[in-house]
Design a protein around this motif. Structure first.
Motif, PDB file in Angstrom:
ATOM      1  N   PHE A 117       0.816  -1.220   0.000  1.00 23.25           N
ATOM      2  CA  PHE A 117       0.000   0.000   0.000  1.00 23.25           C
ATOM      3  C   PHE A 117       0.847   1.267   0.000  1.00 23.25           C
ATOM      4  N   LYS A 118       0.333   2.296  -0.669  1.00 26.67           N
ATOM      5  CA  LYS A 118       0.949   3.621  -0.609  1.00 26.67           C
ATOM      6  C   LYS A 118       0.681   4.187   0.786  1.00 26.67           C
ATOM      7  N   ASN A 119       1.574   5.034   1.253  1.00 27.06           N
ATOM      8  CA  ASN A 119       1.330   5.711   2.527  1.00 27.06           C
ATOM      9  C   ASN A 119       0.323   6.831   2.308  1.00 27.06           C
ATOM     10  N   PRO A 120      -0.799   6.796   3.056  1.00 32.04           N
ATOM     11  CA  PRO A 120      -1.754   7.901   2.936  1.00 32.04           C
ATOM     12  C   PRO A 120      -1.137   9.181   3.501  1.00 32.04           C
ATOM     13  N   LYS A 121      -1.645  10.306   3.090  1.00 32.12           N
ATOM     14  CA  LYS A 121      -1.123  11.589   3.558  1.00 32.12           C
ATOM     15  C   LYS A 121      -1.129  11.626   5.091  1.00 32.12           C
ATOM     16  N   ASN A 122       0.021  11.988   5.654  1.00 34.96           N
ATOM     17  CA  ASN A 122       0.205  12.126   7.110  1.00 34.96           C
ATOM     18  C   ASN A 122       0.110  10.815   7.883  1.00 34.96           C
ATOM     19  N   HIS A 123       0.221   9.684   7.212  1.00 35.84           N
ATOM     20  CA  HIS A 123       0.149   8.372   7.874  1.00 35.84           C
ATOM     21  C   HIS A 123       1.133   7.412   7.220  1.00 35.84           C
ATOM     22  N   ALA A 135       1.161   3.401   6.084  1.00 34.58           N
ATOM     23  CA  ALA A 135       0.280   2.251   5.874  1.00 34.58           C
ATOM     24  C   ALA A 135       0.605   1.134   6.863  1.00 34.58           C
ATOM     25  N   ALA A 136       1.876   0.826   7.032  1.00 32.68           N
ATOM     26  CA  ALA A 136       2.272  -0.261   7.933  1.00 32.68           C
ATOM     27  C   ALA A 136       1.810  -0.004   9.360  1.00 32.68           C
ATOM     28  N   GLN A 137       1.914   1.235   9.799  1.00 36.48           N
ATOM     29  CA  GLN A 137       1.498   1.587  11.165  1.00 36.48           C
ATOM     30  C   GLN A 137      -0.017   1.424  11.329  1.00 36.48           C
ATOM     31  N   LEU A 138      -0.775   1.831  10.320  1.00 36.66           N
ATOM     32  CA  LEU A 138      -2.237   1.672  10.382  1.00 36.66           C
ATOM     33  C   LEU A 138      -2.611   0.192  10.434  1.00 36.66           C
ATOM     34  N   ILE A 139      -1.958  -0.615   9.615  1.00 39.20           N
ATOM     35  CA  ILE A 139      -2.245  -2.049   9.557  1.00 39.20           C
ATOM     36  C   ILE A 139      -1.888  -2.707  10.892  1.00 39.20           C
ATOM     37  N   GLU A 140      -0.722  -2.345  11.411  1.00 38.98           N
ATOM     38  CA  GLU A 140      -0.294  -2.914  12.697  1.00 38.98           C
ATOM     39  C   GLU A 140      -1.235  -2.476  13.826  1.00 38.98           C
ATOM     40  N   SER A 141      -1.637  -1.215  13.834  1.00 37.86           N
ATOM     41  CA  SER A 141      -2.548  -0.703  14.859  1.00 37.86           C
ATOM     42  C   SER A 141      -3.907  -1.379  14.801  1.00 37.86           C
ATOM     43  N   SER A 142      -4.233  -1.930  13.650  1.00 39.11           N
ATOM     44  CA  SER A 142      -5.513  -2.633  13.487  1.00 39.11           C
ATOM     45  C   SER A 142      -5.426  -4.090  13.916  1.00 39.11           C
ATOM     46  N   GLY A 143      -4.258  -4.512  14.355  1.00 37.75           N
ATOM     47  CA  GLY A 143      -4.081  -5.887  14.810  1.00 37.75           C
ATOM     48  C   GLY A 143      -4.005  -6.906  13.686  1.00 37.75           C
ATOM     49  N   LEU A 144      -3.598  -6.463  12.500  1.00 35.16           N
ATOM     50  CA  LEU A 144      -3.605  -7.365  11.353  1.00 35.16           C
ATOM     51  C   LEU A 144      -2.260  -8.039  11.071  1.00 35.16           C
ATOM     52  N   LYS A 145      -1.213  -7.704  11.826  1.00 32.78           N
ATOM     53  CA  LYS A 145       0.072  -8.392  11.615  1.00 32.78           C
ATOM     54  C   LYS A 145      -0.141  -9.878  11.867  1.00 32.78           C
ATOM     55  N   GLY A 146       0.271 -10.699  10.908  1.00 32.16           N
ATOM     56  CA  GLY A 146       0.117 -12.147  11.046  1.00 32.16           C
ATOM     57  C   GLY A 146      -1.229 -12.670  10.570  1.00 32.16           C
ATOM     58  N   TYR A 147      -2.154 -11.782  10.241  1.00 29.80           N
ATOM     59  CA  TYR A 147      -3.481 -12.197   9.770  1.00 29.80           C
ATOM     60  C   TYR A 147      -3.345 -12.851   8.394  1.00 29.80           C
TER      61      TYR A 147
END
Length: 133
Positions: free
Chosen positions: A63-69, A71-83
């Protein structure tokens, strides 16, 4: 090192032949420069290997990084690492990488991408855009 710089160094060495001590100084400067560049490349590779799932079959950065964010941090914060969906999984090492954990199909990867996008949209109201369309 790019081809033009190598050519420049070759010309510099050739033009210095016959000037004895000048050649030694030039040679030493060139060797020092090359060693420094090799050290820099080594450091970059070491950093990359410690933060990205190198050596595993992956889609690379998804994913592209959204403005001011990030992508990896958003995905990790959503608990999706390892999903995982089928054989496609969000990397434990870097959340913006999808790895082929177990014979993933293209459909597994597409479903996982859609799931990640839906989750981020629901949690943060941010639309993640894929790097490659």
């Amino acid at each position: 090192m790019n081809i033009f710089f190598r050519l420049f160094l070759s010309i510099l060495l050739i033009s210095s032949i016959g000037f004895g001590q000048k050649l030694n100084r030039t040679e030493k400067k060139i060797r020092t420069y090359i060693e420094k560049q090799n050290d820099n490349v080594g450091e970059l590779l070491k950093k990359r290997n410690s933060t990205q799932p190198i050596g595993l079959p992956s889609c690379g950065s998804v994913f592209k990084n959204p403005k001011n964010h990030f992508a990896a941090q958003l995905i990790e914060s959503s608990g999706l690492k390892g999903y995982c969906i089928g054989g496609a999984c969000v990397s434990e090492k870097h959340a913006n990488y999808i790895i082929n954990q177990n014979n993933a199909t293209a459909m597994d990867i597409e479903k996982l991408i859609a799931h990640i996008q839906d989750t981020i949209k629901q949690k943060f109201n941010i639309e993640l855009e894929t790097e490659i369309i």
